[in-house]
Design an enzyme around this catalytic site. Structure first.
Site, PDB file in Angstrom:
ATOM      1  CD  GLU A 166      21.986 109.710  79.533  1.00 11.41           C
ATOM      2  OE1 GLU A 166      22.199 108.274  79.545  1.00 11.41           O
ATOM      3  OE2 GLU A 166      22.342 110.322  78.678  1.00 11.41           O
ATOM      4  CD  GLU A 354      25.427 112.954  81.355  1.00 10.29           C
ATOM      5  OE1 GLU A 354      26.016 111.799  80.381  1.00 10.29           O
ATOM      6  OE2 GLU A 354      24.877 112.308  82.485  1.00 10.29           O
TER       7      GLU A 354
END
Ligand code: BGC
Length: 448
Positions: A166, A354
């Protein structure tokens, strides 16, 4: 709808990150990371909590890997702490760090679990931060050196790699908002950090592929479904700007589309850091893109937020179900994001690297009743399946996360684990959601 419905090659897993679980912050030669330093500053983390011990995964990795196996989860995602391997970020390698990850990898394999390794999950060596960290262009060389060491050390056994976790979050929260390490603020820090991270995303991948041509190389992108508060022009435009920043900033340069400047004008200023040849070097054809989605946000136009002129309407002001992160429970977001990414880009393979939720778990003696998490996972998996049936090349799903752990600025309050941790005794207790995932993976439970 059961495990079979996803196909027999679908990759099922669970995801973790070094800083959130390992502890042992200065053991066996590990150097400090920006998160070790940030958590030591007063007032930065919920109740000034820190991760010096966290889940003590450094010492308890065998027991925790046993839990992954016990839950019948075949793929285990974890990250390498750069400062455990290179205490100063560059230079002398800490052999104890290499030994440690060798043990973790070998233990996974000996238990029949596939290791999925993230090279960078936010814990930059503090020594590099003192030289500017992600804002310093030299990080591209530092990162390449680090990746090369990791791939040479572990590439004979690790067949699944993720380059960055991320990048929008670690550059945005760490270099623009200052709410994550290293606590820097402003566009003058954010933009160079973005460009250098985007370069590292591609350069790191090239290095892994060069040394391990038979491995699968991906990177992970945080994605949030964004919808305008009302369908009027100013909110729609605000949502478009927020989307450019939130969902498109790192994937588009990798795909050769450049930065989404047309939809977010301040990104034009990136030019200052772009050197000849960079546009080409930003491109990498990843084997898979890791999508990480938790929720949706409702966006409205706002004059008070500089550059982007958009802000989310907090979930607790919208009368919707929320998690402990004050994120809306909205499983359809994952379906929408997956189909949006299919519409927008031609991706070979998507893995949800995720997805999960923090809820207040009810401890009833030896039982942790977390029916909300079970519902969340169930509904998000249905979203995945729906997207897959509609043609999204979705080939894997990883729950965030194994054990309750250190949730960055939020400390230990939001509990995301399938396994409860008593942080005083380091006792683990599998939650009902853990047993639910296990029965689903063992074909004993269908999605409802
Ligand atoms: C991060 C994790 C984090 C999770 C929940 C993701 O943004 O990769 O480190 O714990 O979301 O907030």
């Amino acid at each position: 709808m059961n495990r079979e419905s996803f196909g027999k090659d679908f990759q099922w897993g669970i995801a973790t990150a070094a800083f959130q679980i390992e502890g042992a912050c200065n053991e066996d030669g590990k150097g400090a990371s920006i998160w070790d330093e940030f958590t030591a500053l007063p007032g930065r983390i919920y109740q000034n909590q820190h991760a010096r011990t966290a889940c003590d995964f450094y010492h308890q990795y065998q027991q925790d890997i046993a839990l992954v196996k016990e839950l019948s989860i075949p793929n285990f995602r974890f990250s390498l702490a750069w400062s455990r391997i290179l205490p100063e970020g560059i230079g002398v390698v800490n052999e104890a760090g290499i030994d440690y990850y060798n043990k973790v990898i070998d233990h996974c394999l000996s238990q029949g679990l596939e290791p999925w390794v993230t090279l960078y999950h936010w814990d930059l060596p503090a020594a590099l931060s003192k030289k500017g960290g992600w804002t310093n262009r030299q990080i591209v060389e530092w990162f390449k050196g680090y990746v090369e060491i990791c791939v040479r050390a572990f590439g004979d056994r690790v067949k699944h790699w993720m380059i960055l976790n991320e990048p929008t979050v670690f550059t945005g929260a760490g270099y623009f908002l200052g709410i994550h390490a290293p606590g820097q603020i402003g566009l003058g820090n954010f933009l160079p950090a973005v460009h250098h991270a985007a370069l590292c995303q591609a350069e790191g991948a090239r290095i892994v592929k060069f040394h391990c041509p038979d491995s699968e190389v991906g990177t992970t992108i945080s994605c949030t479904l964004l919808e305008p508060v009302r369908k009027v022009e100013r909110h729609i435009n605000a949502t478009r700007r927020a989307d450019a920043l939130t969902n498109r900033l790192f994937i588009e340069p990798a795909l050769g589309l450049g930065y989404p400047i047309a939809d977010l004008k301040p990104l034009r200023k990136l030019e200052k850091w772009i050197q000849p040849g960079d546009e080409q070097n930003l491109i990498y054809d990843f084997d898979f893109i890791g999508i990480q989605n938790y929720t949706r946000e409702i966006i409205k136009h706002s004059l008070t937020v500089p550059y982007i002129f958009a802000k989310p309407v907090a979930a607790d002001r919208r009368n919707v179900a929320t998690t402990l992160m004050n994120w809306e429970v909205y499983p359809d977001a994952l379906y929408q994001i997956l189909t949006l990414f299919r519409k927008r880009y031609r991706l070979k393979k998507i893995i949800v690297t995720e997805n999960g939720a923090a809820f207040r778990d009810k401890v009833k003696g030896e039982e942790i009743a977390d029916s909300e998490r079970i519902q969340y996972l169930n509904d998000n998996l249905k979203s995945c399946l729906r997207a897959k049936y509609e043609g999204v090349p979705l080939e894997g799903y990883f729950v965030w996360t194994l054990t309750d752990n250190f949730e960055w600025a939020e400390g230990y309050r939001p509990t995301f684990g399938l396994v409860h941790v008593d942080f005083r005794s380091q006792q683990r207790l599998i939650k009902n959601s853990g047993y639910w995932y296990k029965s689903f993976l063992e074909h004993r439970k269908n999605l409802s």
